[in-house]
Design a protein around this motif. Structure first.
Motif, PDB file in Angstrom:
ATOM      1  N   GLY A 200       0.661  -0.828  -0.063  1.00 48.09           N
ATOM      2  CA  GLY A 200       0.075   0.258   0.188  1.00 48.09           C
ATOM      3  C   GLY A 200       1.102   0.951   0.105  1.00 48.09           C
ATOM      4  N   ILE A 201       1.106   2.417  -0.942  1.00 50.05           N
ATOM      5  CA  ILE A 201       1.821   3.625  -0.901  1.00 50.05           C
ATOM      6  C   ILE A 201       1.038   4.347  -1.784  1.00 50.05           C
ATOM      7  CG2 ILE A 201       4.233   2.144  -1.533  1.00 50.05           C
ATOM      8  CD1 ILE A 201       3.530   2.451  -4.368  1.00 50.05           C
ATOM      9  N   GLY A 202       1.637   5.188  -1.918  1.00 53.56           N
ATOM     10  CA  GLY A 202       1.269   6.497  -2.898  1.00 53.56           C
ATOM     11  C   GLY A 202       1.713   8.350  -2.091  1.00 53.56           C
ATOM     12  N   HIS A 203       1.943   8.898  -2.368  1.00 48.54           N
ATOM     13  CA  HIS A 203       2.053  10.063  -2.422  1.00 48.54           C
ATOM     14  C   HIS A 203       2.033  10.936  -0.954  1.00 48.54           C
ATOM     15  CE1 HIS A 203       3.337  11.129  -6.803  1.00 48.54           C
ATOM     16  NE2 HIS A 203       2.308  10.734  -6.593  1.00 48.54           N
TER      17      HIS A 203
ATOM     18  N   ARG B  91      -6.785   9.439   1.511  1.00 44.77           N
ATOM     19  CA  ARG B  91      -6.464   9.198   2.875  1.00 44.77           C
ATOM     20  C   ARG B  91      -7.384   7.648   3.666  1.00 44.77           C
ATOM     21  NH1 ARG B  91      -3.813  13.879   3.589  1.00 44.77           N
ATOM     22  NH2 ARG B  91      -4.866  13.889   5.160  1.00 44.77           N
ATOM     23  N   ASN B  92      -8.159   8.741   3.990  1.00 45.25           N
ATOM     24  CA  ASN B  92      -9.625   7.669   4.506  1.00 45.25           C
ATOM     25  C   ASN B  92      -9.766   6.488   3.630  1.00 45.25           C
ATOM     26  OD1 ASN B  92      -9.470  10.138   6.720  1.00 45.25           O
ATOM     27  ND2 ASN B  92     -11.536  11.166   5.931  1.00 45.25           N
ATOM     28  N   MET B  93      -9.636   6.600   3.018  1.00 42.11           N
ATOM     29  CA  MET B  93     -10.190   5.337   1.882  1.00 42.11           C
ATOM     30  C   MET B  93      -8.785   4.742   1.860  1.00 42.11           C
ATOM     31  SD  MET B  93     -10.977   4.194  -2.526  1.00 42.11           S
ATOM     32  CE  MET B  93     -11.044   6.322  -2.670  1.00 42.11           C
ATOM     33  N   MET B  94      -8.182   4.862   1.747  1.00 44.85           N
ATOM     34  CA  MET B  94      -6.712   4.177   1.968  1.00 44.85           C
ATOM     35  C   MET B  94      -6.872   3.114   3.133  1.00 44.85           C
ATOM     36  SD  MET B  94      -3.860   6.172  -0.111  1.00 44.85           S
ATOM     37  CE  MET B  94      -3.361   6.378  -1.332  1.00 44.85           C
TER      38      MET B  94
ATOM     39  N   ALA C 152      -0.245   8.833   2.042  1.00 48.84           N
ATOM     40  CA  ALA C 152      -0.469   7.418   1.673  1.00 48.84           C
ATOM     41  C   ALA C 152       0.431   6.337   2.643  1.00 48.84           C
ATOM     42  CB  ALA C 152      -0.650   7.686   0.522  1.00 48.84           C
ATOM     43  N   ASP C 153       1.697   6.373   2.636  1.00 49.01           N
ATOM     44  CA  ASP C 153       1.665   4.671   3.330  1.00 49.01           C
ATOM     45  C   ASP C 153       1.156   4.872   5.053  1.00 49.01           C
ATOM     46  OD1 ASP C 153       3.286   4.912   1.420  1.00 49.01           O
ATOM     47  OD2 ASP C 153       4.908   4.594   2.371  1.00 49.01           O
ATOM     48  N   GLN C 154       1.081   6.101   5.885  1.00 52.48           N
ATOM     49  CA  GLN C 154       0.513   6.136   7.101  1.00 52.48           C
ATOM     50  C   GLN C 154      -1.061   6.007   7.000  1.00 52.48           C
ATOM     51  OE1 GLN C 154       2.513   9.092   9.078  1.00 52.48           O
ATOM     52  NE2 GLN C 154       4.061   8.851   9.108  1.00 52.48           N
ATOM     53  N   ALA C 155      -1.568   6.124   6.189  1.00 50.55           N
ATOM     54  CA  ALA C 155      -2.752   5.830   6.036  1.00 50.55           C
ATOM     55  C   ALA C 155      -3.050   4.417   5.650  1.00 50.55           C
ATOM     56  CB  ALA C 155      -3.451   6.684   5.157  1.00 50.55           C
TER      57      ALA C 155
END
Length: 176
Positions: free
Chosen positions: A5-8, A16-19, A41-44
């Motif tokens: 699970g990654i992202g900006h 982020r809530n969706m993640m 994103a990572d923390q989400a």
């Protein structure tokens, strides 16, 4: 079953809530999250995932190496990561040692600590079709490694990921 699970860093709050929700659901289904604990994103992805359901790869600065870190990196790992870096070795070498090792760490996120245990898929968010930065680099490496990648920005990719996850779970249940 594992996923990355990654992202900006600048992922919008609603995404982020969706993640966080997707990460929680995947953990409940038995998926292990691999990520890098970066802000955004990572923390989400990992927010509601228990410690036993995640493998987080963190690059730390060391006082003995003020310009970055010295990591246990093989030449093969270095060559693979640099070959996927936009701009090649010249552009990669302009990055600080710390940033270089962040990019190297992304290969561990995809393939595990010893690079012998690939994730089943990558879930990420990037607005639009073209993905850049660390997320784009990781997605490019994943595609070379034939790891399916799903951009949750795209409704089509969200549906494809749902189908893929369902198939993985069913396949796993049939092997028990």
């Amino acid at each position: 079953m594992k996923y990355s699970g990654i992202g900006h860093r600048n992922t919008p709050e609603n995404v982020r809530n969706m993640m966080t929700n997707i990460g929680s659901q995947l953990a409940q289904m038995g998926f292990i999250l691999r990520s890098g604990n970066a802000i955004g994103a990572d923390q989400a992805w990992e927010e509601q995932v228990t410690r036993k359901m995640k493998e987080i790869f963190i690059v730390e600065r060391k006082y003995s190496c003020p310009f970055g870190i010295i990591a246990d990196v093989t030449q093969e790992q270095w060559d693979f990561v640099v070959s996927h870096y936009h701009g090649g070795m010249r552009a990669f070498s302009k990055q600080s040692a710390y940033v270089q090792y962040l990019f190297l760490r992304n290969l561990n996120i995809l393939c595990g600590k010893h690079l012998d245990d690939k994730v089943d898929f990558v879930a990420y968010w990037h607005e639009g079709e073209h993905c850049d930065g660390g997320t784009g680099h990781t997605v490019a490496m994943a595609k070379t490694l034939e790891i399916p990648c799903f951009n949750i920005w795209s409704q089509k990719d969200q549906q494809a990921m749902d189908t893929f996850v369902t198939q993985l779970v069913e396949k796993g249940a049939n092997h028990v």
